[in-house]
Design a protein around this motif. Structure first.
Motif, short mmCIF file in Angstrom:
data_model
loop_
_atom_site.label_atom_id
_atom_site.label_comp_id
_atom_site.label_asym_id
_atom_site.label_seq_id
_atom_site.Cartn_x
_atom_site.Cartn_y
_atom_site.Cartn_z
N ASN A 273 0.85 -1.18 0.00
CA ASN A 273 0.00 0.00 0.00
C ASN A 273 0.89 1.24 0.00
O ASN A 273 1.77 1.38 0.86
N SER B 39 1.42 5.64 -1.48
CA SER B 39 0.94 6.86 -2.09
C SER B 39 1.87 7.25 -3.23
O SER B 39 3.09 7.18 -3.09
N SER C 160 -1.57 13.56 -6.52
CA SER C 160 -1.23 12.54 -5.53
C SER C 160 -2.42 11.63 -5.29
O SER C 160 -3.56 12.09 -5.26
N PHE C 161 -2.17 10.34 -5.10
CA PHE C 161 -3.24 9.40 -4.83
C PHE C 161 -2.65 8.16 -4.17
O PHE C 161 -1.43 7.94 -4.19
N THR C 162 -3.52 7.36 -3.58
CA THR C 162 -3.10 6.17 -2.85
C THR C 162 -3.57 4.91 -3.58
O THR C 162 -4.69 4.85 -4.07
N ASP D 36 7.11 7.15 -5.50
CA ASP D 36 6.49 6.79 -4.23
C ASP D 36 6.67 7.96 -3.27
O ASP D 36 7.78 8.42 -3.03
N GLN E 186 -7.61 10.60 -3.98
CA GLN E 186 -6.55 11.57 -4.18
C GLN E 186 -6.09 12.16 -2.84
O GLN E 186 -6.17 13.36 -2.60
N TRP E 187 -5.65 11.25 -1.99
CA TRP E 187 -5.03 11.55 -0.70
C TRP E 187 -3.72 10.77 -0.62
O TRP E 187 -3.60 9.68 -1.19
N MET E 188 -2.77 11.30 0.12
CA MET E 188 -1.60 10.53 0.51
C MET E 188 -1.84 10.01 1.92
O MET E 188 -2.36 10.73 2.77
N ARG F 13 -4.25 15.80 1.94
CA ARG F 13 -4.99 16.13 0.72
C ARG F 13 -4.47 17.47 0.17
O ARG F 13 -4.74 18.53 0.72
#
Length: 696
Positions: free
Chosen positions: A98, A100, A116-118, A162, A215-217, A253
């Motif tokens: 998992n 980001s 950015s996204f996870t 990453d 779209q969060w880290m 975010r």
């Protein structure tokens, strides 16, 4: 099944054929400047010592290490002007852990833009990025941007890395603080394309949770899931993590410039299994940092927490002297749970459903108050004696390439589910997918275990009668889900591939389906009204039996008056064995204003006990519209509304016409989904509604 007039004779573009046209520009990177992912594979390089890149069969395999030192990243130089026509990008990614991801586009003589996204480990994940998903870098060493927008024609490079590499490069101790594992990691990429038109589907919204990826880290969580999990009624983040000494969990975010302009408060919708306390930080482009504390009650129930921006206080590491935040300068929102640093221990789970902004204008966008770009503009059609229908002018579901259609929608628990035609990009065939929604306006594919086509319910079978699949219909009956569809051997489109028959798959949970028989459950009858093909089955229960209405096609060796499209019926007591009704339900003669009759009909039983029929009106070269009728029985007699209830638009996603309606009766309204066929061969799912009763 989108219809068109070709060569002076009734024809139809098969769903698979129409999708192949619709996705040509988006699925084939050649559509913009000759960019081709496979051919460009040799141009990719790695930055940072020790990173490795392998190229195999159109796939990039990037292996790198997380630890102190320079972050390692993938880099693609882009020749000047190569992406001049691009309006977004898409790709598939698979990760070993998992993590980001940050995708950065740098302009020649312009700004540096990042999204950015996870990603969750293990499965291939489809990623779709729009221009508005990228945020301009504003730190002191960032290049200036002349016009404040991402210009694809000036993009000179793409970089992917990453986000944990950034964390380690800035402060190696932060890896331990967030519980980030050192050592080798892996990111695989395939099918990267720069899209020649804006990606379809819903935009992520300000909260970053409305699109295809979160779209969060996320740092410090042992398990990260994006979707409907636990108490989440719509797509959101589920985070599981261990609270222990010296460790924290954080969500970040990034915010577009000016996103919070005029905002007075933030309302977070969130749940925590155990009692928790979040440190909420609002960072600004000028280096200002402002924070407040938020205590979360325990229990797996979503709660709304409103934070007044006036209550945020200057953080100790803020680079400005201001005591209060300036919302217009906000660049990033951070949520950190650090109970393990103090007294709390053990495992916890946290669910984030999103956030809204109180006050401000467009800044208030999120899943519950979508951005203006998603649009709520409508048009209403009146018809004497019947309720008016109001249609949204923008689609509610488009998929990655504006290539979805033939929906069937029904209520499922507190939400809605939709089975629809999607597209198997590998086989260039129509397929059947499943999506869910909490409000009917934002749809997300249901995970079905298919890593190549998320949401797919059943496989097509090469060379068999169901080599291509279309017009699905699903409902729950006697403890099992019944999924009906048509199949045919694709020889170049529906009308080049006769015959088409009806197939069946069954399921106990509505997700994992099996076929009770590999043969069709309803076949064409040579010399009959359905002598050439069957399409668009729709089923309702009536007097203890199931009644199927379906579109029947005949163009040669037809019964008297049977050439063209006719609405037929069949009955069954078990859903598997069907007996055809001896006479047509409706024919072209019943619709003198529709040159080629009707097709794609759906029958529903209304709250008043009457049966309602919704169908496509076929006008030949003039396109299509949607009509309705009412009867005391699915066999008729039908009282037909002489006016269409949905008309085609002058321009937009249904400029050729709305088609293939499906309806759910919901309290004091009837809700309709349909697909629109656009002049650029796009296929998107639209929405309309009317007050109940439909015929006051």
């Amino acid at each position: 099944m989108p219809h068109a007039r070709i060569g002076g004779r009734l024809r139809a573009v098969s769903f698979a054929g129409a999708l192949l046209i619709a996705t040509a520009a988006a699925a084939a990177p050649e559509a913009i400047g000759g960019f081709d992912f496979k051919r460009e594979a040799g141009r990719w390089t790695v930055l940072g010592d020790g990173a490795k890149l392998e190229r195999e069969d159109g796939r990039l395999d990037f292996r790198y290490r997380i630890g102190p030192g320079q972050p390692q990243m993938l880099h693609l130089p882009v020749p000047a002007g190569r992406l001049a026509d691009a309006q977004g990008l898409s790709f598939q990614a698979r990760t070993s852990i998992n993590l980001s991801v940050v995708v950065t586009l740098e302009e020649q003589g312009g700004g540096r833009w990042s999204s950015s996204f996870t990603l969750s480990k293990g499965d291939w994940t489809a990623v779709v990025l729009r221009p508005e998903d990228f945020v301009l870098a504003t730190e002191a060493d960032a290049p200036a941007d002349s016009n404040g927008r991402l210009d694809f024609d000036r993009v000179r490079s793409l970089t992917l890395l990453d986000a944990a590499g950034f964390v380690a490069a800035g402060n190696a101790a932060a890896l331990d603080f967030f519980g980030l594992k050192r050592g080798e990691r892996r990111i695989e990429l395939r099918e990267l394309a720069f899209l020649a038109k804006p990606p379809g589907g819903k935009a992520p919204g300000l909260d970053g949770l409305g699109g295809p990826q979160a779209q969060w880290m996320v740092f410090g969580a042992d398990d990260v899931d994006f979707g409907r999990r636990g108490p989440l009624r719509d797509d959101g983040l589920q985070l599981k993590y261990e609270r222990k000494v010296g460790r924290a969990m954080s969500l970040i975010r990034p915010l577009p410039a000016g996103a919070l302009r005029g905002a007075q408060a933030l309302t977070l919708e969130i749940a925590s299994r155990e009692e928790a306390e979040l440190n909420v930080v609002l960072e600004q482009a000028d280096g200002g940092k402002f924070e407040t504390r938020l205590k979360l009650s325990d229990g797996e129930k979503l709660r709304s927490y409103t934070l007044r921006l006036g209550d945020f206080k200057r953080a100790g590491d803020s680079r400005t002297a201001a005591d209060k935040p300036e919302p217009a300068r906000a660049s990033q929102l951070l949520l950190t749970e650090a109970a393990g640093l103090f007294s709390k221990r053990g495992d916890n789970a946290l669910w984030l459903a999103g956030f809204k902004v109180q006050g401000g204008g467009s800044a208030a966008a999120g899943k519950d108050n979508p951005p203006a770009a998603e649009g709520a503009a409508t048009v209403t059609v009146e018809s004497p004696g019947w309720s008016p229908w109001t249609k949204r002018v923008e689609p509610v579901h488009s998929g990655p390439y504006s290539a979805v259609g033939d929906p069937t929608v029904w209520k499922e628990g507190d939400g809605l589910r939709m089975v629809y035609n999607c597209f198997d990009i590998e086989r260039k065939r129509g397929a059947i997918c499943l999506a869910s929604s909490s409000d009917g306006l934002r749809w997300t594919d249901v995970p079905t275990g298919d890593d190549k086509l998320p949401g797919r319910l059943i496989k097509t079978r090469p060379g068999q009668w169901d080599d291509a699949q279309e017009t699905p219909f699903m409902f729950k009956w006697r403890g099992e889900y019944l999924l009906y569809f048509i199949g045919y051997k694709d020889k170049g489109g529906f009308f080049a591939s006769f015959p088409a028959h009806v197939g069946l798959a069954v399921s106990k949970d509505g997700v994992r389906f099996e076929r009770p028989d590999t043969e069709p459950v309803l076949k064409t009858t040579p010399g009959g009204f359905d002598g050439d093909s069957i399409s668009s089955p729709s089923i309702v229960e009536h007097e203890g039996k199931l009644v199927m209405l379906y579109s029947a096609y005949c163009f040669s060796k037809c019964p008297p008056g049977g050439a063209g499209v006719t609405l037929l019926a069949a009955t069954s007591t078990d859903g598997r064995n069907w007996t055809k009704h001896p006479t047509p339900i409706l024919t072209k003669k019943d619709f003198p204003h529709a040159k080629e009759g009707i097709a794609e009909a759906e029958v529903r039983k209304g709250p008043d006990g009457q049966y309602y029929l919704f169908y496509s009106l076929l006008y030949g070269d003039k396109g299509h519209e949607v009509g309705e009728a009412r009867a005391p029985s699915p066999f008729g007699p039908w009282e037909i509304n002489p006016e269409p209830i949905l008309r085609k638009s002058a321009k937009g996603f249904d400029a050729i016409g709305p088609i293939a309606p499906t309806v759910v009766f919901d309290g004091n309204r009837a809700r309709m989904w349909f697909h629109g066929f656009g002049k650029k061969r796009t296929i998107d799912i639209g929405y309309a509604e009317a007050p109940w009763p439909l015929k006051p």
